[in-house]
Design a protein around this motif. Structure first.
Motif, PDB file in Angstrom:
ATOM      1  N   THR A   1       0.871  -1.186   0.000  1.00 31.82           N
ATOM      2  CA  THR A   1       0.000   0.000   0.000  1.00 31.82           C
ATOM      3  C   THR A   1       0.903   1.229   0.000  1.00 31.82           C
ATOM      4  O   THR A   1       1.994   1.202   0.577  1.00 31.82           O
ATOM      5  CB  THR A   1      -0.944   0.057   1.215  1.00 31.82           C
ATOM      6  OG1 THR A   1      -0.180   0.305   2.398  1.00 31.82           O
ATOM      7  CG2 THR A   1      -1.750  -1.218   1.366  1.00 31.82           C
TER       8      THR A   1
ATOM      9  N   ILE B   1      -6.044  -0.724   7.842  1.00 32.41           N
ATOM     10  CA  ILE B   1      -5.832  -1.789   6.849  1.00 32.41           C
ATOM     11  C   ILE B   1      -4.827  -2.812   7.366  1.00 32.41           C
ATOM     12  O   ILE B   1      -5.048  -4.020   7.309  1.00 32.41           O
ATOM     13  CB  ILE B   1      -5.373  -1.166   5.516  1.00 32.41           C
ATOM     14  CG1 ILE B   1      -6.457  -0.204   5.033  1.00 32.41           C
ATOM     15  CG2 ILE B   1      -5.084  -2.233   4.473  1.00 32.41           C
ATOM     16  CD1 ILE B   1      -6.002   0.812   4.019  1.00 32.41           C
ATOM     17  N   ALA B   2      -3.715  -2.311   7.899  1.00 35.54           N
ATOM     18  CA  ALA B   2      -2.665  -3.218   8.387  1.00 35.54           C
ATOM     19  C   ALA B   2      -3.227  -4.120   9.491  1.00 35.54           C
ATOM     20  O   ALA B   2      -2.955  -5.324   9.521  1.00 35.54           O
ATOM     21  CB  ALA B   2      -1.493  -2.398   8.905  1.00 35.54           C
TER      22      ALA B   2
ATOM     23  N   GLY C   1       4.953  -3.032   8.432  1.00 31.23           N
ATOM     24  CA  GLY C   1       4.275  -1.733   8.469  1.00 31.23           C
ATOM     25  C   GLY C   1       5.273  -0.601   8.593  1.00 31.23           C
ATOM     26  O   GLY C   1       6.477  -0.825   8.763  1.00 31.23           O
ATOM     27  N   PHE C   2       4.763   0.600   8.511  1.00 29.23           N
ATOM     28  CA  PHE C   2       5.573   1.793   8.701  1.00 29.23           C
ATOM     29  C   PHE C   2       5.011   2.575   9.882  1.00 29.23           C
ATOM     30  O   PHE C   2       3.811   2.530  10.143  1.00 29.23           O
ATOM     31  CB  PHE C   2       5.558   2.667   7.432  1.00 29.23           C
ATOM     32  CG  PHE C   2       6.563   2.221   6.411  1.00 29.23           C
ATOM     33  CD1 PHE C   2       6.406   1.020   5.743  1.00 29.23           C
ATOM     34  CD2 PHE C   2       7.684   2.998   6.137  1.00 29.23           C
ATOM     35  CE1 PHE C   2       7.348   0.587   4.817  1.00 29.23           C
ATOM     36  CE2 PHE C   2       8.630   2.580   5.214  1.00 29.23           C
ATOM     37  CZ  PHE C   2       8.461   1.370   4.555  1.00 29.23           C
TER      38      PHE C   2
ATOM     39  N   LYS D   1      -0.815  -4.517  15.327  1.00 35.58           N
ATOM     40  CA  LYS D   1      -1.190  -4.843  13.941  1.00 35.58           C
ATOM     41  C   LYS D   1      -0.661  -6.201  13.506  1.00 35.58           C
ATOM     42  O   LYS D   1      -0.710  -6.545  12.340  1.00 35.58           O
ATOM     43  CB  LYS D   1      -0.683  -3.730  13.015  1.00 35.58           C
ATOM     44  CG  LYS D   1      -1.265  -2.370  13.406  1.00 35.58           C
ATOM     45  CD  LYS D   1      -0.845  -1.242  12.509  1.00 35.58           C
ATOM     46  CE  LYS D   1      -1.271   0.084  13.151  1.00 35.58           C
ATOM     47  NZ  LYS D   1      -1.716   1.080  12.216  1.00 35.58           N
TER      48      LYS D   1
HETATM   49  O1  C5P Z   1      -1.264   3.838  13.456  1.00 36.13           O
HETATM   50  P1  C5P Z   1      -0.481   4.382  12.310  1.00 36.13           P
HETATM   51  O2  C5P Z   1      -1.323   5.022  11.261  1.00 36.13           O
HETATM   52  O3  C5P Z   1       0.645   5.271  12.669  1.00 36.13           O
HETATM   53  O4  C5P Z   1       0.205   3.058  11.714  1.00 36.13           O
HETATM   54  C1  C5P Z   1       1.033   3.097  10.643  1.00 36.13           C
HETATM   55  C2  C5P Z   1       1.000   1.802   9.860  1.00 36.13           C
HETATM   56  O5  C5P Z   1      -0.328   1.308   9.719  1.00 36.13           O
HETATM   57  C3  C5P Z   1       1.489   2.020   8.456  1.00 36.13           C
HETATM   58  O6  C5P Z   1       2.073   0.812   8.024  1.00 36.13           O
HETATM   59  C4  C5P Z   1       0.217   2.334   7.686  1.00 36.13           C
HETATM   60  O7  C5P Z   1       0.336   2.044   6.315  1.00 36.13           O
HETATM   61  C5  C5P Z   1      -0.766   1.404   8.376  1.00 36.13           C
HETATM   62  N1  C5P Z   1      -2.139   1.934   8.405  1.00 36.13           N
HETATM   63  C6  C5P Z   1      -3.137   1.264   7.730  1.00 36.13           C
HETATM   64  N2  C5P Z   1      -4.422   1.734   7.796  1.00 36.13           N
HETATM   65  C7  C5P Z   1      -4.727   2.827   8.507  1.00 36.13           C
HETATM   66  C8  C5P Z   1      -3.712   3.513   9.196  1.00 36.13           C
HETATM   67  C9  C5P Z   1      -2.432   3.040   9.117  1.00 36.13           C
HETATM   68  O8  C5P Z   1      -2.853   0.279   7.063  1.00 36.13           O
HETATM   69  N3  C5P Z   1      -5.970   3.251   8.554  1.00 36.13           N
END
Ligand code: C5P
Length: 434
Positions: A219, A334-335, A350-351, A369
């Motif tokens: 993503t 999503i993660a 993840g990031f 996650k």
């Molecule tokens: O909680 P935060 O947004 O900081 O977490 C970051 C990680 O979670 C990233 O890898 C980001 O791509 C993913 N993420 C996600 N869906 C979201 C928020 C963050 O997949 N709604």
């Protein structure tokens, strides 16, 4: 062997972390390197030159005015001998002398005459590290091209806790390997686009690469959460990191699906990935869900908007002379949603873009996650992150491993992340066989 035929000059300064340079020295030797050690007088209070003489099988350079052993001036001959000069640990004092060009001992004199890349791994008390004088000296060295491996945060020898611990030997070795590979690439690889200064040009995918036969879903970019037909909530993500990851995965032989929010189309790696364009977080989740079963690896590099308006207003909102209240609801994570359902053989990374308590927040996200690794960066630092071409990250792995990747182009950070992905896949493969 990672450093076969490589030559390192290892500089050791007087701090408690000096004992760790013996481990570094021994690691470099095991990887096939020749090492010569130069110490400051203060360093000898912490560790004996004999330790390094035994590890390197050669004399330690300590005293500018010692009688010459072979009628050579070490500060000149060693300067031409080494492929890189790594100073670990580097104290605030030696860093200050290097920044000022003071050459009053063997180590600092050698620094001034050294021809190749110089790597500095500082170690000191947190307040010394954060002192404006040290900050300015580090900035001066960086501008001059010295490669700084930032210290880690943790318990310090003085009993305090904070930033200042010498980077792990593993991190220092990884950074040296990276630096030497860069030196070779720059010298030997013809540029694909000679009109630009692009040293990270795209290479053909490796059909025998460690990711051949694997599907990687990434993503990337921001999401746009519309409030009305023309206004939306978003963030400055450019998608460059996600696109760099897609290229790095493809180069290792993977089939890549890039699920991207709205970004400048010129950054998209259409040559090596299937691109799935989405706008909102909900659409991004649906696209990833659709790819879930075939994925071997998920990399969540998107900067997804955590909130959206509950109900999008159909027509453009007009001024009424009054204030306007927007009620926001949480978007799906999503993660986390994918992590909750992922198979044991699937790897997810993840990031974490953080402005404070980077490590604690990143580790918490990794566990929440169910990620196998998380790539954390400090977005309060204006030199790196969101719209920049460079990034500086620490990769935390579930097994407790931690790798600091100092500031470098996002393409190179992407390669470092993919190395961890390959290791994680191999680990899962081994676990399956047991
Ligand atoms: O909680 P935060 O947004 O900081 O977490 C970051 C990680 O979670 C990233 O890898 C980001 O791509 C993913 N993420 C996600 N869906 C979201 C928020 C963050 O997949 N709604």
């Amino acid at each position: 062997m990672m450093f076969k035929d490589k030559k390192f000059v290892l500089g050791v300064c007087g701090g408690i972390a000096a004992y760790k340079s013996a481990e570094l020295c021994s690691w470099l030797r095991k990887e096939g390197a020749q090492v010569r050690v130069v110490m400051t007088q203060h360093a000898t209070e912490f560790i004996a030159p004999l330790t390094f003489e035994t590890l390197t099988q050669s004399p330690v350079y300590l005293d500018l005015f010692a009688p010459p052993r072979a009628y050579e001036m070490e500060h000149i001959s060693w300067a031409c001998w080494g492929d890189a000069f790594v100073i670990a640990p580097a104290t605030a004092n030696t860093i200050a002398k290097m920044a000022a060009g003071i050459a009053d001992d063997a180590l600092t004199t050698l620094y001034l005459s050294f021809e190749g890349p110089v790597v500095v791994a500082p170690a000191m008390n947190t307040r010394m590290w954060q002192h404006p004088a040290t900050r300015a000296n580090i900035a001066t060295l960086e501008v001059r091209g010295v490669h700084i491996i930032s210290p880690e945060t943790g318990p310090l020898a003085c009993g305090e806790e904070g930033e200042g611990r010498l980077a792990s030997v593993r991190t220092i070795v990884d950074n040296l390997a990276y630096l030497l590979s860069q030196t070779v690439t720059k010298a030997r690889t013809p540029r694909a686009h000679p009109e630009t200064d692009d040293t990270t040009s795209f290479q053909l995918a490796d059909s025998d690469g460690p990711l051949s036969g694997k599907t990687v879903v990434i993503t990337s970019g921001p999401t746009h959460e519309y409030i009305d037909p023309v206004r939306f909530l978003t963030n400055p993500s450019s998608g460059k990191m996600g696109c760099a990851l897609a290229r790095a995965a493809a180069q290792l032989g993977a089939t890549v699906h890039l699920v991207t929010g709205p970004v400048n189309p010129t950054v998209l790696p259409e040559e090596c990935a299937t691109i799935h364009k989405v706008t909102t977080a909900e659409q991004m989740l649906l696209a990833v869900e659709a790819l879930r079963d075939k994925a071997d690896v998920f990399i969540f590099a998107a900067a997804v908007s955590d909130f959206r308006v509950d109900r999008r207003i159909e027509q453009k909102i007009k001024r009424t002379g009054n204030s306007l209240t927007l009620e926001l609801v949480e978007n799906p994570d999503i993660a986390q949603a994918i992590g909750a359902k992922k198979r044991p053989d699937q790897v997810s990374v993840g990031f974490a873009a953080e402005t404070h308590d980077v490590e604690a927040n990143a580790l918490c996200k990794m566990s929440r996650k169910r990620l196998d690794a998380i790539v954390a960066n400090d977005v309060a630092n204006p030199r790196i992150g969101f719209e920049s071409d460079d990034n500086e990250v620490t990769i935390y792995v579930q097994n407790g491993d931690k790798r600091f990747i100092s500031r470098r182009p996002k393409e190179d950070v992407a390669r470092a992340v993919m190395e961890v992905v390959v290791e994680l896949l191999q680990q899962k493969q081994r676990n399956k066989q047991v």
